[in-house]
Design a protein around this motif. Structure first.
Motif, PDB file in Angstrom:
ATOM      1  N   SER A 187      37.658  59.813 -98.585  1.00  0.00           N
ATOM      2  CA  SER A 187      37.632  61.176 -98.030  1.00  0.00           C
ATOM      3  C   SER A 187      36.205  61.635 -97.790  1.00  0.00           C
ATOM      4  CB  SER A 187      38.353  62.141 -98.974  1.00  0.00           C
ATOM      5  OG  SER A 187      39.705  61.773 -99.146  1.00  0.00           O
TER       6      SER A 187
ATOM      7  N   VAL B 159      34.807  66.058-103.613  1.00  0.00           N
ATOM      8  CA  VAL B 159      35.564  65.113-102.796  1.00  0.00           C
ATOM      9  C   VAL B 159      34.773  63.810-102.756  1.00  0.00           C
ATOM     10  CG1 VAL B 159      36.388  64.641-100.445  1.00  0.00           C
ATOM     11  CG2 VAL B 159      36.627  66.943-101.431  1.00  0.00           C
TER      12      VAL B 159
ATOM     13  N   ALA C  58      41.236  71.352 -96.257  1.00  0.00           N
ATOM     14  CA  ALA C  58      39.848  71.827 -96.237  1.00  0.00           C
ATOM     15  C   ALA C  58      39.759  73.351 -96.219  1.00  0.00           C
ATOM     16  CB  ALA C  58      39.111  71.251 -95.030  1.00  0.00           C
TER      17      ALA C  58
ATOM     18  N   LEU D 294      46.836  65.238-102.875  1.00  0.00           N
ATOM     19  CA  LEU D 294      45.532  65.255-103.507  1.00  0.00           C
ATOM     20  C   LEU D 294      45.563  64.247-104.653  1.00  0.00           C
ATOM     21  CD1 LEU D 294      45.572  67.934-101.908  1.00  0.00           C
ATOM     22  CD2 LEU D 294      44.342  68.994-103.803  1.00  0.00           C
TER      23      LEU D 294
ATOM     24  N   GLU E 259      45.295  60.883 -97.796  1.00  0.00           N
ATOM     25  CA  GLU E 259      45.234  61.706 -98.988  1.00  0.00           C
ATOM     26  C   GLU E 259      43.794  62.192 -99.143  1.00  0.00           C
ATOM     27  OE1 GLU E 259      46.394  58.953-102.047  1.00  0.00           O
ATOM     28  OE2 GLU E 259      44.410  58.053-102.177  1.00  0.00           O
ATOM     29  N   THR E 260      43.617  63.252 -99.920  1.00  0.00           N
ATOM     30  CA  THR E 260      42.280  63.726-100.239  1.00  0.00           C
ATOM     31  C   THR E 260      41.926  63.213-101.622  1.00  0.00           C
ATOM     32  OG1 THR E 260      42.622  65.709 -98.895  1.00  0.00           O
ATOM     33  CG2 THR E 260      40.800  65.735-100.457  1.00  0.00           C
TER      34      THR E 260
END
Length: 254
Positions: free
Chosen positions: A84, A80, A64, A117, A98-99
């Protein structure tokens, strides 16, 4: 003053007085990388991430802190999404390791130290409602509550099933707004997902929000669809209002 944790090789060369594209800049970055003070963001991308001393043991600062700075330089638009986004909006279910991010075009997963990611493609991403959330060091663009829930329904097999999407809907339902629902439905333009969304809202007793979905569906060509698209069973009751076959037990995930 906003903190920055990402920079390009050319910026580093200019700020340190090194020749553009020269060996001195590359050598300096490699030394810093060896010391754990910077890490590359994807191979041969020319983007680097600063690692503050307190995060050297982990290999990178929290996502972030730098995600917006990185993606806003690389992509026309992003947000996003999915699990998430649900977490960012306050859902207490299913923290993800994970994002999950939507982009207009395909892109490989990115691993930065312990952080992963994962990218998903969204057509018409520029029209999808989003909110900008402030983080400890930066900001991040996140899908709106309604778009988050609709995306979870559309990508249910990827996020663990429609049952998970339903639990998150119960977490976030109080934060829904009818205008957000209308804009999200229009941006997604997914009739079958809207049917499932309406059914789940009605099932969770969000009758006014369900009615907003029904209004959007009113002039659409609606066909019967399964609630659980990953299931092959054709057994179950049918919601005549939504033309949804209830082929799963929504209480099967707790």
């Amino acid at each position: 003053m906003k903190a920055r944790y990402c920079f390009e090789t050319e910026e580093f060369e200019a700020l340190t007085g090194r020749e553009p594209g020269g060996a001195a800049g590359k050598s300096a970055l490699l030394r810093l990388n060896t010391q754990g003070l910077v890490v590359p963001l994807a191979r041969r991308s020319g983007f680097w991430l600063i690692v503050p001393p307190e995060h050297i043991s982990k290999g990178a600062p929290p996502v972030a802190w730098w995600l917006h700075d990185y993606l806003s330089r690389k992509e026309v638009t992003y947000h996003v999404g999915l699990l998430s986004a649900a977490t960012a909006h306050g859902s207490s279910h299913f923290a993800v390791m994970e994002t999950q991010i939507f982009l207009p075009l395909p892109r490989r997963e990115l691993q930065v130290a312990p952080f992963r990611l994962r990218f998903f493609v969204k057509q018409g991403i520029a029209d999808a409602p989003t909110v900008t959330l402030r983080t400890e060091k930066s900001k991040v663009v996140v899908s709106s509550v309604a778009t988050t829930l609709l995306d979870l329904i559309r990508h249910a097999p990827t996020v663990g099933g429609i049952e998970r999407a339903n639990l998150i809907l119960q977490d976030l339902g109080e934060k829904l707004a009818n205008e957000d629902i209308a804009l999200s439905l229009a941006a997604a333009a997914d009739i079958a997902a809207a049917q499932r969304f309406g059914y789940l809202l009605e099932h969770a007793a969000y009758k006014k929000h369900a009615q907003r979905v029904a209004y959007w569906l009113n002039e659409k060509r609606v066909q019967r669809t399964r609630l659980d698209v990953s299931g092959t069973s054709s057994k179950g009751d049918v919601s005549e209002r939504w033309k949804v076959l209830i082929n799963t037990d929504l209480a099967s995930v707790a």
